[in-house]
Motif scaffolding. Structure first.
Motif, PDB file in Angstrom:
ATOM      1  N   ASP A 226       8.900  -0.207  -4.843  1.00 14.33           N
ATOM      2  CA  ASP A 226       8.953   0.732  -3.714  1.00 14.33           C
ATOM      3  C   ASP A 226       7.762   0.486  -2.777  1.00 14.33           C
ATOM      4  O   ASP A 226       6.741  -0.080  -3.186  1.00 14.33           O
ATOM      5  N   GLU A 227       7.916   0.938  -1.529  1.00 16.13           N
ATOM      6  CA  GLU A 227       6.826   0.856  -0.556  1.00 16.13           C
ATOM      7  C   GLU A 227       6.639   2.219   0.083  1.00 16.13           C
ATOM      8  O   GLU A 227       7.611   2.851   0.501  1.00 16.13           O
ATOM      9  N   ILE A 228       5.402   2.675   0.152  1.00 15.13           N
ATOM     10  CA  ILE A 228       5.072   4.008   0.665  1.00 15.13           C
ATOM     11  C   ILE A 228       4.333   3.873   1.991  1.00 15.13           C
ATOM     12  O   ILE A 228       3.318   3.165   2.065  1.00 15.13           O
ATOM     13  N   ASP A 229       4.836   4.538   3.018  1.00 17.48           N
ATOM     14  CA  ASP A 229       4.159   4.613   4.315  1.00 17.48           C
ATOM     15  C   ASP A 229       3.758   6.056   4.564  1.00 17.48           C
ATOM     16  O   ASP A 229       4.623   6.943   4.571  1.00 17.48           O
ATOM     17  N   ILE A 230       2.480   6.288   4.782  1.00 15.92           N
ATOM     18  CA  ILE A 230       1.978   7.622   5.133  1.00 15.92           C
ATOM     19  C   ILE A 230       1.274   7.512   6.481  1.00 15.92           C
ATOM     20  O   ILE A 230       0.352   6.700   6.634  1.00 15.92           O
ATOM     21  N   THR A 231       1.718   8.319   7.430  1.00 11.71           N
ATOM     22  CA  THR A 231       1.180   8.255   8.794  1.00 11.71           C
ATOM     23  C   THR A 231       0.586   9.594   9.195  1.00 11.71           C
ATOM     24  O   THR A 231       1.218  10.640   9.017  1.00 11.71           O
ATOM     25  N   ILE A 232      -0.609   9.542   9.718  1.00 13.89           N
ATOM     26  CA  ILE A 232      -1.245  10.704  10.341  1.00 13.89           C
ATOM     27  C   ILE A 232      -1.825  10.224  11.668  1.00 13.89           C
ATOM     28  O   ILE A 232      -2.777   9.436  11.677  1.00 13.89           O
ATOM     29  N   GLU A 233      -1.205  10.644  12.749  1.00  8.88           N
ATOM     30  CA  GLU A 233      -1.754  10.276  14.050  1.00  8.88           C
ATOM     31  C   GLU A 233      -2.818  11.294  14.421  1.00  8.88           C
ATOM     32  O   GLU A 233      -2.630  12.495  14.176  1.00  8.88           O
ATOM     33  N   PRO A 234      -3.933  10.829  15.001  1.00  7.83           N
ATOM     34  CA  PRO A 234      -4.203   9.495  15.514  1.00  7.83           C
ATOM     35  C   PRO A 234      -4.950   8.563  14.556  1.00  7.83           C
ATOM     36  O   PRO A 234      -5.583   7.616  14.997  1.00  7.83           O
TER      37      PRO A 234
ATOM     38  N   ASP B 264      -6.807  18.282  15.276  1.00  5.74           N
ATOM     39  CA  ASP B 264      -5.903  19.311  15.779  1.00  5.74           C
ATOM     40  C   ASP B 264      -5.114  19.906  14.608  1.00  5.74           C
ATOM     41  O   ASP B 264      -4.517  19.165  13.823  1.00  5.74           O
ATOM     42  N   PRO B 265      -5.068  21.232  14.463  1.00  7.42           N
ATOM     43  CA  PRO B 265      -4.339  21.848  13.347  1.00  7.42           C
ATOM     44  C   PRO B 265      -2.834  21.607  13.392  1.00  7.42           C
ATOM     45  O   PRO B 265      -2.156  21.832  12.387  1.00  7.42           O
ATOM     46  N   ASP B 266      -2.298  21.169  14.525  1.00  2.00           N
ATOM     47  CA  ASP B 266      -0.871  20.875  14.615  1.00  2.00           C
ATOM     48  C   ASP B 266      -0.549  19.419  14.291  1.00  2.00           C
ATOM     49  O   ASP B 266       0.595  18.985  14.430  1.00  2.00           O
ATOM     50  N   THR B 267      -1.547  18.672  13.850  1.00  2.00           N
ATOM     51  CA  THR B 267      -1.336  17.272  13.478  1.00  2.00           C
ATOM     52  C   THR B 267      -0.302  17.158  12.365  1.00  2.00           C
ATOM     53  O   THR B 267      -0.284  17.945  11.418  1.00  2.00           O
ATOM     54  N   LEU B 268       0.568  16.156  12.496  1.00  2.48           N
ATOM     55  CA  LEU B 268       1.635  15.946  11.519  1.00  2.48           C
ATOM     56  C   LEU B 268       1.245  14.901  10.479  1.00  2.48           C
ATOM     57  O   LEU B 268       0.588  13.908  10.795  1.00  2.48           O
ATOM     58  N   ILE B 269       1.665  15.150   9.254  1.00  2.77           N
ATOM     59  CA  ILE B 269       1.630  14.144   8.196  1.00  2.77           C
ATOM     60  C   ILE B 269       3.071  13.714   7.957  1.00  2.77           C
ATOM     61  O   ILE B 269       3.956  14.542   7.748  1.00  2.77           O
TER      62      ILE B 269
ATOM     63  N   MET C 183     -12.764   7.454  17.731  1.00  4.85           N
ATOM     64  CA  MET C 183     -13.354   6.227  17.202  1.00  4.85           C
ATOM     65  C   MET C 183     -12.849   5.965  15.781  1.00  4.85           C
ATOM     66  O   MET C 183     -12.826   6.871  14.950  1.00  4.85           O
ATOM     67  N   LYS C 184     -12.486   4.730  15.525  1.00  4.72           N
ATOM     68  CA  LYS C 184     -12.022   4.345  14.198  1.00  4.72           C
ATOM     69  C   LYS C 184     -12.986   3.329  13.604  1.00  4.72           C
ATOM     70  O   LYS C 184     -13.329   2.333  14.252  1.00  4.72           O
ATOM     71  N   ILE C 185     -13.417   3.582  12.378  1.00  3.21           N
ATOM     72  CA  ILE C 185     -14.290   2.654  11.674  1.00  3.21           C
ATOM     73  C   ILE C 185     -13.462   1.917  10.635  1.00  3.21           C
ATOM     74  O   ILE C 185     -12.878   2.541   9.740  1.00  3.21           O
ATOM     75  N   TYR C 186     -13.394   0.598  10.772  1.00  6.53           N
ATOM     76  CA  TYR C 186     -12.659  -0.232   9.822  1.00  6.53           C
ATOM     77  C   TYR C 186     -13.652  -1.001   8.958  1.00  6.53           C
ATOM     78  O   TYR C 186     -14.696  -1.465   9.433  1.00  6.53           O
ATOM     79  N   ASN C 187     -13.305  -1.157   7.696  1.00  3.49           N
ATOM     80  CA  ASN C 187     -14.027  -2.028   6.791  1.00  3.49           C
ATOM     81  C   ASN C 187     -13.248  -3.337   6.726  1.00  3.49           C
ATOM     82  O   ASN C 187     -12.021  -3.319   6.546  1.00  3.49           O
ATOM     83  N   SER C 188     -13.916  -4.452   6.874  1.00  2.00           N
ATOM     84  CA  SER C 188     -13.209  -5.735   6.928  1.00  2.00           C
ATOM     85  C   SER C 188     -14.062  -6.830   6.321  1.00  2.00           C
ATOM     86  O   SER C 188     -15.270  -6.646   6.111  1.00  2.00           O
ATOM     87  N   PRO C 189     -13.481  -7.997   6.053  1.00  2.00           N
ATOM     88  CA  PRO C 189     -14.279  -9.120   5.545  1.00  2.00           C
ATOM     89  C   PRO C 189     -15.388  -9.536   6.510  1.00  2.00           C
ATOM     90  O   PRO C 189     -16.409 -10.072   6.080  1.00  2.00           O
ATOM     91  N   GLU C 190     -15.206  -9.267   7.813  1.00  2.00           N
ATOM     92  CA  GLU C 190     -16.225  -9.618   8.802  1.00  2.00           C
ATOM     93  C   GLU C 190     -17.317  -8.570   8.900  1.00  2.00           C
ATOM     94  O   GLU C 190     -18.308  -8.747   9.592  1.00  2.00           O
ATOM     95  N   GLY C 191     -17.102  -7.424   8.253  1.00  2.00           N
ATOM     96  CA  GLY C 191     -18.034  -6.327   8.330  1.00  2.00           C
ATOM     97  C   GLY C 191     -17.393  -5.109   8.960  1.00  2.00           C
ATOM     98  O   GLY C 191     -16.165  -4.957   8.941  1.00  2.00           O
ATOM     99  N   ILE C 192     -18.188  -4.246   9.531  1.00  2.00           N
ATOM    100  CA  ILE C 192     -17.681  -3.019  10.140  1.00  2.00           C
ATOM    101  C   ILE C 192     -17.117  -3.322  11.526  1.00  2.00           C
ATOM    102  O   ILE C 192     -17.762  -3.969  12.353  1.00  2.00           O
TER     103      ILE C 192
END
Length: 277
Positions: free
Chosen positions: A257-265, A190-195, A1-10
């Protein structure tokens, strides 16, 4: 489950569908007991709606953001290298091996950046870098209930000159970024999750790398245990868990510069780099 904060609310994201919960109090919502189960119950009676993730705001209410340092070997090596001239390199070696971790205050909510917001580099520093970090959300009871992507911006030359300058190297306007959401899983990550991190300059990649969070010396509960040992967080707290990807010593961020940081999921946190006006 992902909780997003937005102008419309949660907004709740689940299986590529989005559910609008509306203008609920963020602090109250994320501190509910059995949060994952409560979210499942809430969206069970709601129809999904179309929603653009680019509208996501920083997933925070009134929580402070704290950080842990020197939790990965690569971070230990980088901190020792930058502080060698000042003679302070021995402290970073010691804290890596010590029972007590390095913990420091990072940001208030109003100083932090969310997805798409700029992060700042200091004008009085010549060596500024991003530090991609898995970030824990710890609720008011001291339990780890969620995760987000974090960027612990750092002025390496300032900290390297003297470790007592750490607050100036780490704490300034838009020196912390988290997002794009708060991920609340049923089980610990998961401890094998990649950053993964990529830095772009004028459209071209000038840095990219990845590492598994299983390379971290400290356990998540260990860090939280020290943070909450003598300190309470009635609205919960975010804890960045340390740097695992450090660009080479010849690299410094530049405006634009632009920074992209990804952690799935969890997702990808993207921030442009600039100076404070």
């Amino acid at each position: 489950m992902k909780i997003y904060n937005s102008p419309e609310g949660i907004i709740i994201g689940n299986s590529n569908k989005f559910y609008l919960l509306g203008k609920l109090d963020w602090d109250e919502f994320v501190n509910q007991p059995n949060l994952h189960q409560k979210i499942k119950e809430k969206i069970a009676s709601i129809s999904p709606k179309a929603w653009d993730e680019s509208k996501a705001m920083i997933p925070i209410g009134t929580q402070e953001i704290w950080a842990a340092g020197v939790t990965y070997m690569r971070s230990r090596e980088a901190r020792m290298e930058e502080s060698k001239e000042s003679g302070a390199d021995v402290f970073y070696s010691k804290v890596y091996e010590a029972e007590r971790p390095e913990l420091f205050f990072k940001s208030t909510p109003y100083r932090a950046s969310g997805p798409g917001d700029p992060v700042y580099i200091r004008r009085d520093s010549q060596w500024n870098v991003p530090e991609p970090e898995l970030t824990l959300f710890v609720n008011k009871d001291g339990d780890i209930v969620g995760y987000t992507v974090g960027n612990d911006m750092s002025s390496r030359d300032i900290e390297g000159e003297n470790p007592l300058y750490l607050p100036q190297a780490k704490c300034y306007d838009r020196a912390a970024a988290i997002g794009p959401c708060l991920w609340v899983p049923e089980q610990p990550i998961d401890p094998d999750t990649l950053i993964e991190m990529a830095i772009r300059r004028n459209g071209a990649k000038v840095f990219e790398g990845q590492i598994s969070i299983n390379q971290m010396k400290r356990k998540h509960k260990e860090l939280v245990g020290f943070l909450t040992r003598e300190m309470s967080f009635p609205k919960g707290v975010y804890l960045m868990t340390g740097t695992c990807l450090v660009p080479g010593d010849d690299f410094t961020l530049a405006e634009g510069d632009e920074i992209d940081i990804t952690i799935e999921p969890i997702g990808t946190l993207t921030n442009p780099v600039t100076f404070k006006n």
